[in-house]
Write a protein that holds these residues in place. Sequence first.
Motif, PDB file in Angstrom:
ATOM      1  N   ASP A   3       0.859  -1.081  -0.040  1.00 63.82           N
ATOM      2  CA  ASP A   3       0.152  -0.072   0.025  1.00 63.82           C
ATOM      3  C   ASP A   3       0.569   1.113  -0.096  1.00 63.82           C
ATOM      4  O   ASP A   3       2.183   1.115   0.002  1.00 63.82           O
ATOM      5  CB  ASP A   3      -0.874   0.081   1.196  1.00 63.82           C
ATOM      6  N   GLU A   4       0.256   2.386  -0.141  1.00 65.03           N
ATOM      7  CA  GLU A   4       0.964   3.755  -0.145  1.00 65.03           C
ATOM      8  C   GLU A   4       2.050   3.990   1.106  1.00 65.03           C
ATOM      9  O   GLU A   4       3.174   4.372   0.976  1.00 65.03           O
ATOM     10  CB  GLU A   4       0.025   4.873  -0.301  1.00 65.03           C
ATOM     11  N   TYR A   5       1.440   3.785   2.337  1.00 70.17           N
ATOM     12  CA  TYR A   5       2.164   3.599   3.513  1.00 70.17           C
ATOM     13  C   TYR A   5       3.409   3.053   3.497  1.00 70.17           C
ATOM     14  O   TYR A   5       4.509   3.604   3.816  1.00 70.17           O
ATOM     15  CB  TYR A   5       1.248   3.368   4.680  1.00 70.17           C
ATOM     16  N   GLU A   8       6.092   4.135   0.832  1.00 72.42           N
ATOM     17  CA  GLU A   8       6.701   5.336   1.552  1.00 72.42           C
ATOM     18  C   GLU A   8       7.548   5.122   2.371  1.00 72.42           C
ATOM     19  O   GLU A   8       8.729   5.679   2.518  1.00 72.42           O
ATOM     20  CB  GLU A   8       5.509   6.374   2.016  1.00 72.42           C
ATOM     21  N   GLU A  83       4.734   2.154  -9.310  1.00 73.36           N
ATOM     22  CA  GLU A  83       3.213   2.614  -8.850  1.00 73.36           C
ATOM     23  C   GLU A  83       2.162   2.223  -9.298  1.00 73.36           C
ATOM     24  O   GLU A  83       2.130   2.000 -10.389  1.00 73.36           O
ATOM     25  CB  GLU A  83       3.530   4.203  -8.682  1.00 73.36           C
ATOM     26  N   GLN A  84       1.003   2.218  -8.386  1.00 75.42           N
ATOM     27  CA  GLN A  84      -0.107   1.794  -8.946  1.00 75.42           C
ATOM     28  C   GLN A  84      -0.653   2.278 -10.252  1.00 75.42           C
ATOM     29  O   GLN A  84      -1.233   1.792 -11.108  1.00 75.42           O
ATOM     30  CB  GLN A  84      -1.227   1.793  -7.857  1.00 75.42           C
ATOM     31  N   HIS A 135       0.454  -0.949  -4.786  1.00 77.58           N
ATOM     32  CA  HIS A 135       2.032  -0.743  -5.891  1.00 77.58           C
ATOM     33  C   HIS A 135       2.653  -1.976  -5.692  1.00 77.58           C
ATOM     34  O   HIS A 135       2.356  -2.944  -5.129  1.00 77.58           O
ATOM     35  CB  HIS A 135       2.893   0.479  -5.265  1.00 77.58           C
TER      36      HIS A 135
END
Length: 141
Positions: A3-5, A8, A83-84, A135
């Motif tokens: 996921d995004e978190y 990052e 990335e997605q 992602h």
Amino acid sequence: MVDEYTLERMMEMDGAEMMDTLEKLIEGGSEYYDIDKLWEELHLTLTGVSASEPVEGDPLSEAVVGVHVFELEEEDGFFACTEQDELEDIIAAMQQVDLEKLETGDVEEALRQQVTSEFTGLLDFYRRAAAAGKHVIFSVV
């Protein structure tokens, strides 16, 4: 798939931390796809060049080695991500590939079948990642 978190957080890690995180994600049930040793053969089949020479901007090359390479020490292995929002172009390019015409050079039929199977599995994985809004992290260690 991450996921995004998680993506990052991973962008701030060194290679050892990244590998530990990937192992924990897999052990925790995160979906992943393992090409194992066929990633080089798949890249060569799709692009005509070695995976050690990725073709920037080529969605078929990016399907195998990712879009964004993490800047790490060579001994830490290879890590990259897609990335997605970049998956759609890769999926579209992969869907245009005629599996019957995949050239694997002068190799035996068994290897051609393995490469075709990995291609199909990878495409399915990308479709699931895109549908889930995730992602993709790549690693070669």
